[in-house]
Design a protein around this motif. Structure first.
Motif, PDB file in Angstrom:
ATOM      1  N   GLY A 193       0.795  -1.323   0.037  1.00 21.60           N
ATOM      2  CA  GLY A 193      -0.067   0.107   0.219  1.00 21.60           C
ATOM      3  C   GLY A 193       0.814   1.243  -0.001  1.00 21.60           C
ATOM      4  O   GLY A 193       1.650   1.286   0.946  1.00 21.60           O
ATOM      5  N   ASN A 194       0.680   2.318  -1.021  1.00 22.37           N
ATOM      6  CA  ASN A 194       1.463   3.409  -1.052  1.00 22.37           C
ATOM      7  C   ASN A 194       0.353   4.391  -0.761  1.00 22.37           C
ATOM      8  O   ASN A 194      -0.405   5.108  -1.149  1.00 22.37           O
ATOM      9  CB  ASN A 194       1.981   3.733  -2.571  1.00 22.37           C
ATOM     10  CG  ASN A 194       2.427   5.060  -2.747  1.00 22.37           C
ATOM     11  OD1 ASN A 194       2.751   5.661  -1.647  1.00 22.37           O
ATOM     12  ND2 ASN A 194       2.477   5.513  -4.068  1.00 22.37           N
ATOM     13  N   TRP A 195       0.791   4.753   0.651  1.00 24.84           N
ATOM     14  CA  TRP A 195      -0.097   5.629   1.324  1.00 24.84           C
ATOM     15  C   TRP A 195       0.073   7.058   0.920  1.00 24.84           C
ATOM     16  O   TRP A 195      -0.554   8.025   1.205  1.00 24.84           O
ATOM     17  CB  TRP A 195      -0.076   5.808   2.787  1.00 24.84           C
ATOM     18  CG  TRP A 195      -0.466   4.644   3.417  1.00 24.84           C
ATOM     19  CD1 TRP A 195      -1.336   3.592   2.856  1.00 24.84           C
ATOM     20  CD2 TRP A 195      -0.695   4.211   4.825  1.00 24.84           C
ATOM     21  NE1 TRP A 195      -1.794   2.561   3.703  1.00 24.84           N
ATOM     22  CE2 TRP A 195      -1.123   2.823   5.006  1.00 24.84           C
ATOM     23  CE3 TRP A 195       0.218   4.357   5.978  1.00 24.84           C
ATOM     24  CZ2 TRP A 195      -1.408   2.144   6.081  1.00 24.84           C
ATOM     25  CZ3 TRP A 195      -0.060   4.096   7.184  1.00 24.84           C
ATOM     26  CH2 TRP A 195      -0.711   2.613   7.207  1.00 24.84           C
ATOM     27  N   SER A 197       5.733   7.906 -10.163  1.00 25.34           N
ATOM     28  CA  SER A 197       5.517   8.921 -11.304  1.00 25.34           C
ATOM     29  C   SER A 197       5.155  10.412 -10.391  1.00 25.34           C
ATOM     30  O   SER A 197       5.532  11.241 -11.085  1.00 25.34           O
ATOM     31  CB  SER A 197       4.263   8.371 -12.005  1.00 25.34           C
ATOM     32  OG  SER A 197       3.001   8.531 -11.287  1.00 25.34           O
ATOM     33  N   GLU A 198       4.702  10.230  -9.380  1.00 22.17           N
ATOM     34  CA  GLU A 198       4.550  11.663  -8.514  1.00 22.17           C
ATOM     35  C   GLU A 198       5.871  12.312  -8.341  1.00 22.17           C
ATOM     36  O   GLU A 198       6.033  13.310  -8.240  1.00 22.17           O
ATOM     37  CB  GLU A 198       3.448  11.512  -7.592  1.00 22.17           C
ATOM     38  CG  GLU A 198       2.124  11.286  -7.910  1.00 22.17           C
ATOM     39  CD  GLU A 198       1.113  10.367  -6.993  1.00 22.17           C
ATOM     40  OE1 GLU A 198       1.612  10.202  -5.887  1.00 22.17           O
ATOM     41  OE2 GLU A 198       0.136   9.720  -7.309  1.00 22.17           O
ATOM     42  N   ARG A 199       6.724  11.497  -7.744  1.00 22.07           N
ATOM     43  CA  ARG A 199       7.921  11.835  -7.400  1.00 22.07           C
ATOM     44  C   ARG A 199       8.613  12.477  -8.718  1.00 22.07           C
ATOM     45  O   ARG A 199       9.488  13.157  -8.800  1.00 22.07           O
ATOM     46  CB  ARG A 199       8.809  10.845  -6.891  1.00 22.07           C
ATOM     47  CG  ARG A 199       8.502  10.137  -5.507  1.00 22.07           C
ATOM     48  CD  ARG A 199       8.527  11.024  -4.343  1.00 22.07           C
ATOM     49  NE  ARG A 199       9.881  11.714  -4.438  1.00 22.07           N
ATOM     50  CZ  ARG A 199      10.037  12.884  -3.490  1.00 22.07           C
ATOM     51  NH1 ARG A 199       9.157  13.253  -2.521  1.00 22.07           N
ATOM     52  NH2 ARG A 199      11.308  13.158  -3.246  1.00 22.07           N
ATOM     53  N   TYR A 238       4.633  -1.833 -12.474  1.00 20.93           N
ATOM     54  CA  TYR A 238       4.228  -1.300 -13.646  1.00 20.93           C
ATOM     55  C   TYR A 238       2.878  -0.497 -13.316  1.00 20.93           C
ATOM     56  O   TYR A 238       1.894  -1.206 -12.727  1.00 20.93           O
ATOM     57  CB  TYR A 238       3.848  -2.517 -14.802  1.00 20.93           C
ATOM     58  CG  TYR A 238       3.204  -1.898 -16.054  1.00 20.93           C
ATOM     59  CD1 TYR A 238       3.634  -1.010 -16.727  1.00 20.93           C
ATOM     60  CD2 TYR A 238       1.882  -2.128 -16.147  1.00 20.93           C
ATOM     61  CE1 TYR A 238       3.041  -0.418 -18.069  1.00 20.93           C
ATOM     62  CE2 TYR A 238       1.259  -1.737 -17.402  1.00 20.93           C
ATOM     63  CZ  TYR A 238       1.929  -0.936 -18.018  1.00 20.93           C
ATOM     64  OH  TYR A 238       1.064  -0.064 -19.287  1.00 20.93           O
ATOM     65  N   GLU A 239       3.197   0.624 -13.677  1.00 11.69           N
ATOM     66  CA  GLU A 239       1.825   1.398 -13.010  1.00 11.69           C
ATOM     67  C   GLU A 239       1.603   2.667 -14.292  1.00 11.69           C
ATOM     68  O   GLU A 239       2.223   3.775 -14.334  1.00 11.69           O
ATOM     69  CB  GLU A 239       2.429   2.387 -11.870  1.00 11.69           C
ATOM     70  CG  GLU A 239       2.590   1.700 -10.751  1.00 11.69           C
ATOM     71  CD  GLU A 239       2.392   2.282  -9.360  1.00 11.69           C
ATOM     72  OE1 GLU A 239       1.835   1.786  -8.572  1.00 11.69           O
ATOM     73  OE2 GLU A 239       2.931   3.572  -9.339  1.00 11.69           O
ATOM     74  N   PRO A 240       0.837   2.264 -15.394  1.00  8.33           N
ATOM     75  CA  PRO A 240       0.499   3.289 -16.319  1.00  8.33           C
ATOM     76  C   PRO A 240      -0.028   4.426 -15.769  1.00  8.33           C
ATOM     77  O   PRO A 240      -0.999   4.628 -14.928  1.00  8.33           O
ATOM     78  CB  PRO A 240      -0.551   2.524 -17.227  1.00  8.33           C
ATOM     79  CG  PRO A 240      -0.955   1.420 -16.400  1.00  8.33           C
ATOM     80  CD  PRO A 240       0.012   1.011 -15.356  1.00  8.33           C
ATOM     81  N   PHE A 257       0.233  -6.450  -6.166  1.00  9.12           N
ATOM     82  CA  PHE A 257      -0.198  -5.007  -6.555  1.00  9.12           C
ATOM     83  C   PHE A 257       0.752  -3.971  -5.836  1.00  9.12           C
ATOM     84  O   PHE A 257       1.030  -4.437  -4.629  1.00  9.12           O
ATOM     85  CB  PHE A 257      -1.628  -4.787  -6.170  1.00  9.12           C
ATOM     86  CG  PHE A 257      -2.365  -5.977  -7.038  1.00  9.12           C
ATOM     87  CD1 PHE A 257      -2.741  -5.802  -8.294  1.00  9.12           C
ATOM     88  CD2 PHE A 257      -3.128  -6.977  -6.426  1.00  9.12           C
ATOM     89  CE1 PHE A 257      -3.494  -6.605  -9.128  1.00  9.12           C
ATOM     90  CE2 PHE A 257      -4.025  -7.720  -6.993  1.00  9.12           C
ATOM     91  CZ  PHE A 257      -4.004  -7.498  -8.349  1.00  9.12           C
ATOM     92  N   LEU A 258       0.833  -2.736  -6.478  1.00 13.08           N
ATOM     93  CA  LEU A 258       1.111  -1.648  -5.922  1.00 13.08           C
ATOM     94  C   LEU A 258      -0.177  -0.685  -5.545  1.00 13.08           C
ATOM     95  O   LEU A 258      -0.704  -0.544  -6.806  1.00 13.08           O
ATOM     96  CB  LEU A 258       2.281  -0.933  -6.298  1.00 13.08           C
ATOM     97  CG  LEU A 258       2.735   0.510  -5.519  1.00 13.08           C
ATOM     98  CD1 LEU A 258       3.237   0.184  -4.165  1.00 13.08           C
ATOM     99  CD2 LEU A 258       3.778   1.103  -6.097  1.00 13.08           C
ATOM    100  N   VAL A 259      -0.705  -0.650  -4.381  1.00 12.32           N
ATOM    101  CA  VAL A 259      -2.250  -0.139  -4.429  1.00 12.32           C
ATOM    102  C   VAL A 259      -2.056   1.483  -3.552  1.00 12.32           C
ATOM    103  O   VAL A 259      -1.418   1.572  -2.494  1.00 12.32           O
ATOM    104  CB  VAL A 259      -3.126  -0.733  -3.493  1.00 12.32           C
ATOM    105  CG1 VAL A 259      -4.560  -0.324  -3.326  1.00 12.32           C
ATOM    106  CG2 VAL A 259      -3.040  -2.379  -3.880  1.00 12.32           C
ATOM    107  N   GLY A 260      -2.787   2.430  -4.258  1.00 10.73           N
ATOM    108  CA  GLY A 260      -2.693   3.636  -3.769  1.00 10.73           C
ATOM    109  C   GLY A 260      -3.941   3.997  -2.990  1.00 10.73           C
ATOM    110  O   GLY A 260      -4.155   3.679  -2.021  1.00 10.73           O
TER     111      GLY A 260
HETATM  112  C1  PEP Z   1       0.001   4.513  -6.982  1.00 13.52           C
HETATM  113  O1  PEP Z   1      -0.082   5.875  -6.733  1.00 13.52           O
HETATM  114  O2  PEP Z   1       1.012   3.769  -6.743  1.00 13.52           O
HETATM  115  C2  PEP Z   1      -1.277   3.999  -7.435  1.00 13.52           C
HETATM  116  C3  PEP Z   1      -1.182   2.753  -7.947  1.00 13.52           C
HETATM  117  O3  PEP Z   1      -2.416   4.744  -7.080  1.00 13.52           O
HETATM  118  P1  PEP Z   1      -3.758   4.068  -7.373  1.00 13.52           P
HETATM  119  O4  PEP Z   1      -3.947   2.789  -6.973  1.00 13.52           O
HETATM  120  O5  PEP Z   1      -4.640   5.279  -6.562  1.00 13.52           O
HETATM  121  O6  PEP Z   1      -4.126   4.341  -8.861  1.00 13.52           O
END
Ligand code: PEP
Length: 268
Positions: free
Chosen positions: A11-13, A105-107, A175-177, A241-244
């Motif tokens: 989880g990416n908080w 991508s935000e960094r 992989y985060e489009p 998953f990497l979840v935001g």
């Molecule tokens: C993220 O910022 O790494 C991300 C995956 O965000 P979200 O799940 O909100 O799309």
């Protein structure tokens, strides 16, 4: 068929939760997973809080023996000195961090994090005994041009090409489009699998099969409890998953984690 790598949901908080909210979340998550006899050997669970919450999260997790891992969202490329506001890899390792997100991508958008800087971040994380989670992914314009795979793999190459195979095998790649992050739009299983496979093939071609088999490739981009099962069961090269956004809701995050554990060890 069997997946060979242990799944992971991280989880990416982002810049959410102070230390009180962070520890409350961890307590709730731990309790919810304990209640369902969650098998952490099948699926690793990690959270990436803000720097200011790491110590509180560490104290809670260590004192209660909670099998949840944690990490940071970025790191300095330098180890100490006159770098106001920076946090070094050794400082993060001293707080028990297992992972550090590199190149989100935000960094990349809001801070001067270019490829050379990201290589140094990866090296700093590895040298401190943690694992980097390298984020890559195309914007809508690259996707429209049809160069999304070359773009994402190119980003991996820019950072990974000078690593030893031992170093490379410690990496996780998310992989985060860009068009899927925080938008509610998710990659289709077909395109997510194509990207995860292309990333694994890059490691195969560059470092050989043994390294490629060890690399965990995650998907990130509007993952939630309604789309996680489909993505994971359709994508043989996706290890989690990497979840935001959905990682900020403990029930939602716990559901994604449980779905991943259930599907870990198998794919279509
Ligand atoms: C993220 O910022 O790494 C991300 C995956 O965000 P979200 O799940 O909100 O799309």
């Amino acid at each position: 068929m069997k997946r060979r790598r242990t799944a992971i949901v991280a989880g990416n908080w982002k810049m959410n939760f102070d230390h009180l909210e962070a520890t409350l979340f961890v307590q709730k998550l731990a309790w919810m997973l304990k209640d369902v006899h969650f098998d952490f050997k099948k699926c690793e669970v990690a959270i990436m809080p803000s720097f200011t919450s790491l110590r509180s999260v560490q104290v809670l997790i260590e004192s209660e023996n909670i099998p949840i891992k944690y990490g940071a969202q970025t790191v300095s490329v330098t180890s100490q000195g006159a770098f106001t506001g920076d946090v070094s890899a050794d400082m993060l390792a001293a707080l028990g961090c297992s992972y550090v997100i590199v190149g989100h991508s935000e960094r990349r958008k809001y801070h001067p994090e270019n490829d050379a800087n990201l290589v140094d971040q990866v090296r700093a994380v590895l040298a401190a005994g943690m694992k980097p989670v390298l984020c890559v992914g195309e914007s809508l314009s690259e996707r429209r041009e049809g160069i999304e795979l070359e773009f994402a793999v190119g980003q991996v190459n820019e950072v990974a090409r000078d690593l030893s195979s031992e170093e490379a095998s410690q990496m996780l790649v998310a992989y985060e489009p860009l068009w899927a992050i925080g938008t509610g739009m998710t990659a289709t299983s077909t395109s997510a699998q194509e990207a995860c496979k292309a990333i694994r093939e890059y490691f195969d071609n560059t470092y050989g099969g043994e390294t490629a088999e060890k690399i965990k490739v995650l998907y990130g981009g509007s993952v939630n409890s309604s789309n996680a099962a489909q993505l994971l069961s359709d994508c043989a090269d996706m290890d989690g998953f990497l979840v935001g956004g959905a990682s900020l809701d403990v029930e939602e995050f716990a559901s994604i984690v449980r779905i991943t554990q259930k599907l870990a060890g198998s794919f279509r």
